[in-house]
Design a protein around this motif. Structure first.
Motif, PDB file in Angstrom:
ATOM      1  N   GLN A 362       0.834  -1.219   0.000  1.00 23.26           N
ATOM      2  CA  GLN A 362       0.000   0.000   0.000  1.00 23.26           C
ATOM      3  C   GLN A 362       0.861   1.259   0.000  1.00 23.26           C
ATOM      4  O   GLN A 362       0.623   2.208  -0.751  1.00 23.26           O
ATOM      5  CB  GLN A 362      -0.935  -0.028   1.221  1.00 23.26           C
ATOM      6  CG  GLN A 362      -1.908   1.153   1.226  1.00 23.26           C
ATOM      7  CD  GLN A 362      -2.867   1.074   2.414  1.00 23.26           C
ATOM      8  OE1 GLN A 362      -2.831   0.122   3.206  1.00 23.26           O
ATOM      9  NE2 GLN A 362      -3.727   2.078   2.523  1.00 23.26           N
ATOM     10  N   ASP A 365       2.633   1.617  -3.400  1.00 23.86           N
ATOM     11  CA  ASP A 365       1.751   2.162  -4.437  1.00 23.86           C
ATOM     12  C   ASP A 365       1.535   3.665  -4.247  1.00 23.86           C
ATOM     13  O   ASP A 365       1.585   4.450  -5.213  1.00 23.86           O
ATOM     14  CB  ASP A 365       0.414   1.414  -4.394  1.00 23.86           C
ATOM     15  CG  ASP A 365      -0.509   1.860  -5.512  1.00 23.86           C
ATOM     16  OD1 ASP A 365      -0.216   1.567  -6.685  1.00 23.86           O
ATOM     17  OD2 ASP A 365      -1.509   2.570  -5.205  1.00 23.86           O
ATOM     18  N   GLN A 366       1.357   4.085  -2.988  1.00 24.23           N
ATOM     19  CA  GLN A 366       1.128   5.515  -2.698  1.00 24.23           C
ATOM     20  C   GLN A 366       2.362   6.344  -3.044  1.00 24.23           C
ATOM     21  O   GLN A 366       2.262   7.394  -3.702  1.00 24.23           O
ATOM     22  CB  GLN A 366       0.752   5.687  -1.226  1.00 24.23           C
ATOM     23  CG  GLN A 366       0.508   7.131  -0.826  1.00 24.23           C
ATOM     24  CD  GLN A 366       0.263   7.280   0.675  1.00 24.23           C
ATOM     25  OE1 GLN A 366       0.257   6.283   1.413  1.00 24.23           O
ATOM     26  NE2 GLN A 366       0.077   8.503   1.118  1.00 24.23           N
TER      27      GLN A 366
END
Length: 556
Positions: A362, A365-366
């Protein structure tokens, strides 16, 4: 006493003296003739002495015979006795003696040891020929008067012509036309008159050439981009051009006046005074007091070492150069700052990922999305900088461009941010509206105006695009309902990297160069861009481009 009066006096004296000399010469001739006549009477008396004929001879000729025989008495006898006693050589000659107050001429002879005197009243011109005498006097008076009148007339002639010629010389000196003078071929002033005419012609020619040179010099000085002022030895302004007047901030009088009336900047006045004192050239960069313009000042001493010292003041306006230098410094600083932000973000997030954040899908990806956005912003910033710094190319040719198609393509590229803000797009562009221009530059104008209208608009706002053309110009307007621009910021909105709200601009993805690109591109295309904005209400940008008068280097 003037020379003319003295001349008249001397001529009068000489004329009178000459008259009297002539009169005395005539008297002398009469004296000689009377002496010869008395001598002839004495000879006749000697022949008839003692007869009655002698008395008749004396009566007929109005003479008196005196014989010194010891018996004769009377005044004439006494005078004759005295004369004979004093002058033994008087015999055979005549002399003049006064008898009873009247002059008489006596001839003395000697016959038979007796002295004989023949007396007769002295012959004068008035007695011998009174008419001739009076005629001579009248002629002398008339002749003297005529001579004086001739002298006076001659004097007036000379003085009049000299005055006219002197006046003509004064007129020539003053730049006027000399008075016409009629001169006869035998006039003594003929040569001088011709010389004055020749001098007038030469002076007019020189004056004409001087006026042409002065006018040319004046035009040259007035069109110089330099401020020029010339001062004389008394610190009086002899010459100043319009550029100097613009730099000092007020018109400069053409008449002579102290330079203190114009030069109010202390540092410049001190340079001028130092130049007068040490007669050396001074150079310095300073700021003018009234206009606040930066100038490169040179104060030069002319005719050094003479009483005709002059000082030349030359001011070169370097305000624009200093502004450009400052703009360059600001641009470099802004570029460095703007580049530093995305580079720092990319570097920081990459370092964080390398430190272990990549293991969290996560977070990975951010952070990758952030790195992508910052790299895209960095790419856009570099592209905008290159667009502004790229010079015009003479090989670029103008082509017909459909305005509606260009607007549609630009809005299509902004489809995502338009949808995110739920903006309403109103496009009023005719289908067949076209303009002959440089496609790349016109595209930059349209895209940056639409980007500005979308990024700085509020949510649920409106973007209105309007385009119309008349016989000469195309007018393209882009209106938004965004944050608007305060009045004190509107003058600087087209400056590079200038933002009304810097934090919000970066958040919206702006580089601060979009409107600067619009301004530069519009100017390169020979057009104009204006802004009408109200804070909190919205802004309208209007671009005006010529349909036919495109800059020559864009024409095929």
């Amino acid at each position: 006493m003037s020379k003319h009066v003295r001349r008249i006096a001397w001529v009068s004296i000489l004329a009178i003296a000459g008259f009297f000399a002539l009169w005395m010469a005539i008297d002398r001739v009469l004296y000689v003739q009377q002496g010869a006549y008395l001598a002839s009477l004495y000879q006749t008396f000697s022949d008839y002495q003692g007869t009655v004929a002698t008395k008749r001879l004396a009566a007929d000729n109005h003479v008196t015979f005196t014989v010194l025989d010891g018996k004769t008495t009377g005044t004439r006898a006494k005078l004759l006795t005295k004369l004979v006693d004093q002058q033994r050589t008087i015999m055979g000659h005549t002399t003049t003696m006064s008898v009873a107050g009247q002059p008489e001429q006596v001839y003395v002879g000697r016959r038979n040891n007796q002295f004989v005197g023949v007396w007769q009243r002295r012959a004068t011109l008035f007695e011998a020929a009174p008419i001739v005498a009076w005629s001579m006097i009248i002629v002398a008076i008339l002749g003297l008067a005529a001579l004086l009148m001739l002298m006076q007339r001659r004097h007036r002639y000379w003085v009049g012509h000299l005055d006219k010629m002197t006046g003509n010389l004064a007129r020539i000196e003053a730049g006027g036309v000399p008075e016409s003078i009629i001169l006869t071929p035998d006039s003594p002033f003929l040569a001088m008159g011709k010389q004055i005419e020749s001098l007038h012609a030469a002076t007019e020619d020189l004056r004409s050439k001087a006026e042409i040179r002065q006018a040319t010099f004046g035009r040259l000085i007035d069109h110089l981009p330099l401020g020029v002022m010339l001062l004389d030895a008394n610190r009086q302004v002899l010459l100043a051009n319009s550029a100097m007047a613009a730099l000092v901030g007020h018109p400069i009088l053409e008449a002579k006046h102290d330079y203190f009336d114009d030069i109010k900047t202390y540092r410049l006045a001190r340079m001028i005074e130092h130049t007068y004192r040490n007669q050396k050239t001074h150079h310095k960069e300073l700021t003018m007091l009234n206009t606040q313009k930066s100038v490169d000042a040179s104060v030069i001493a002319l005719n050094r070492g003479t009483s005709d010292l002059q000082v030349l003041v030359i001011l070169y306006d370097v305000t624009y150069l200093r502004q450009v230098e400052q703009m360059q410094l600001d641009f470099v600083g802004n570029v460095s700052h703007e580049l530093k932000t995305p580079v720092t973000a990319i570097s920081g997030f990459a370092e964080t990922l390398l430190a272990g954040a990549k293991d969290d899908p996560q977070t990975l990806d951010q952070f990758l999305h952030i790195i992508y956005d910052e790299s895209s912003r960095l790419t856009q910033l570099i592209t905008d900088i290159l667009t502004l710094s790229r010079p015009d190319s003479g090989q670029v040719q103008a082509k017909p461009v459909n305005v509606q198609a260009l607007v549609t393509d630009a809005l299509q590229s902004l489809k995502q941010p338009i949808a995110e803000k739920q903006l309403t797009i109103n496009a009023d562009v005719p289908d067949d509206l076209a303009i002959t221009t440089v496609p790349a530059k016109f595209s930059q104008v349209v895209r940056n105006l639409l980007n500005n209208a979308v990024f700085y608009n509020r949510k649920d706002g409106v973007v209105t695009v309007t385009a119309k053309a008349d016989e000469k110009n195309l007018k393209l307007s882009v209106q938004d309902t965004g944050i608007g621009i305060a009045e004190n910021d509107q003058e600087r909105i087209f400056e590079r990297f200038y933002r009304v709200d810097k934090a919000r601009s970066r958040h919206n993805g702006g580089t601060g160069l979009g409107l600067a690109i619009v301004h530069d591109m519009v100017l390169q295309l020979g057009g104009d861009v204006t802004l009408n904005s109200q804070l909190g209400v919205g802004s309208t940008f209007t671009v005006t481009l010529p349909l036919t008068d495109l800059p020559s280097f864009y024409k095929g």
